[in-house]
Write an enzyme that holds these catalytic residues in place. Sequence first.
Site, mmCIF file in Angstrom:
data_model
loop_
_atom_site.group_PDB
_atom_site.id
_atom_site.type_symbol
_atom_site.label_atom_id
_atom_site.label_comp_id
_atom_site.label_asym_id
_atom_site.label_seq_id
_atom_site.Cartn_x
_atom_site.Cartn_y
_atom_site.Cartn_z
ATOM 1 N N ILE A 158 9.686 9.543 4.597
ATOM 2 C CA ILE A 158 8.913 9.388 5.839
ATOM 3 C C ILE A 158 9.589 8.408 6.808
ATOM 4 C CG2 ILE A 158 7.427 7.439 5.158
ATOM 5 C CD1 ILE A 158 5.039 9.163 6.192
ATOM 6 N N ASN B 113 16.385 2.512 -6.637
ATOM 7 C CA ASN B 113 15.965 1.123 -6.808
ATOM 8 C C ASN B 113 15.157 1.048 -8.097
ATOM 9 O OD1 ASN B 113 17.051 0.127 -4.356
ATOM 10 N ND2 ASN B 113 15.309 0.960 -3.231
ATOM 11 N N GLY C 140 14.029 -4.020 -5.122
ATOM 12 C CA GLY C 140 13.450 -3.475 -3.897
ATOM 13 C C GLY C 140 12.684 -2.182 -4.080
ATOM 14 N N GLN C 141 12.366 -1.811 -5.323
ATOM 15 C CA GLN C 141 11.552 -0.606 -5.518
ATOM 16 C C GLN C 141 10.138 -0.886 -5.035
ATOM 17 O OE1 GLN C 141 11.371 0.990 -9.538
ATOM 18 N NE2 GLN C 141 9.893 2.561 -8.946
ATOM 19 N N HIS D 120 11.830 7.567 -8.274
ATOM 20 C CA HIS D 120 12.333 8.450 -7.221
ATOM 21 C C HIS D 120 13.821 8.235 -7.023
ATOM 22 C CE1 HIS D 120 10.548 4.811 -5.517
ATOM 23 N NE2 HIS D 120 11.486 4.833 -4.583
ATOM 24 N N LEU D 121 14.516 9.353 -6.819
ATOM 25 C CA LEU D 121 15.934 9.333 -6.479
ATOM 26 C C LEU D 121 16.043 9.529 -4.974
ATOM 27 C CD1 LEU D 121 15.844 10.213 -9.530
ATOM 28 C CD2 LEU D 121 17.881 11.579 -9.053
ATOM 29 N N HIS D 122 16.757 8.630 -4.314
ATOM 30 C CA HIS D 122 17.039 8.815 -2.898
ATOM 31 C C HIS D 122 18.308 9.659 -2.771
ATOM 32 C CE1 HIS D 122 14.445 5.419 -1.357
ATOM 33 N NE2 HIS D 122 14.634 4.971 -2.570
HETATM 34 P P1 AMP Z 1 11.832 2.433 -2.727
HETATM 35 O O1 AMP Z 1 11.972 1.215 -1.856
HETATM 36 O O2 AMP Z 1 13.100 2.750 -3.492
HETATM 37 O O3 AMP Z 1 10.620 2.346 -3.618
HETATM 38 O O4 AMP Z 1 11.651 3.663 -1.759
HETATM 39 C C1 AMP Z 1 10.396 4.132 -1.354
HETATM 40 C C2 AMP Z 1 10.646 5.117 -0.262
HETATM 41 O O5 AMP Z 1 9.478 5.891 -0.097
HETATM 42 C C3 AMP Z 1 10.954 4.486 1.103
HETATM 43 O O6 AMP Z 1 12.229 4.955 1.541
HETATM 44 C C4 AMP Z 1 9.807 4.967 1.995
HETATM 45 O O7 AMP Z 1 10.224 5.240 3.311
HETATM 46 C C5 AMP Z 1 9.355 6.214 1.263
HETATM 47 N N1 AMP Z 1 7.963 6.612 1.493
HETATM 48 C C6 AMP Z 1 6.879 5.810 1.449
HETATM 49 N N2 AMP Z 1 5.763 6.532 1.676
HETATM 50 C C7 AMP Z 1 6.160 7.821 1.858
HETATM 51 C C8 AMP Z 1 5.482 9.034 2.150
HETATM 52 N N3 AMP Z 1 4.149 9.102 2.276
HETATM 53 N N4 AMP Z 1 6.221 10.163 2.283
HETATM 54 C C9 AMP Z 1 7.555 10.127 2.159
HETATM 55 N N5 AMP Z 1 8.261 9.017 1.886
HETATM 56 C C10 AMP Z 1 7.571 7.864 1.743
#
Ligand code: AMP
Length: 120
Positions: free
Chosen positions: A38, A95, A101-102, A108-110
Amino acid sequence: MSMEFNYDDNNIFAKILRGGIPCDKVYEDDDVLAFYDINPKADTHVLIIPKAKYVSMEDFSQNADKNEIDTLIRAVHIVAEKIGVHKTGYKIHINVGEGAGQEVPHLHLHILAGEIKESV
Ligand code: AMP
């Protein structure tokens, strides 16, 4: 013995998996969901999550069974092909834990491609 992790059923990705919050879906099968981040940190930024309740890669690495590992890793190529980066290249970023920073406590995999705008 495998370690236990406390999974929070109210985390935002759990809500997405339940359909309570919408997502911009890229791919879904029985075990995996992929959707656009998002708040994209790159030209293309997609998240891949297992549907099973794993808090982090620490949890998954210790507790996932072979089928869960297989489907998550194989989803990487499927998603990369769907978003058209499987030949041009992409980064995979994870993360692991708050100290790294998670923010969302569901593994989740970016998948990042193109210009990286800020760190994930
Ligand atoms: P992390 O910091 O590795 O936990 O990454 C979490 C990611 O989730 C961040 O890049 C956010 O932008 C993303 N995120 C949070 N809420 C949503 C959502 N509702 N839909 C899609 N991505 C999201």
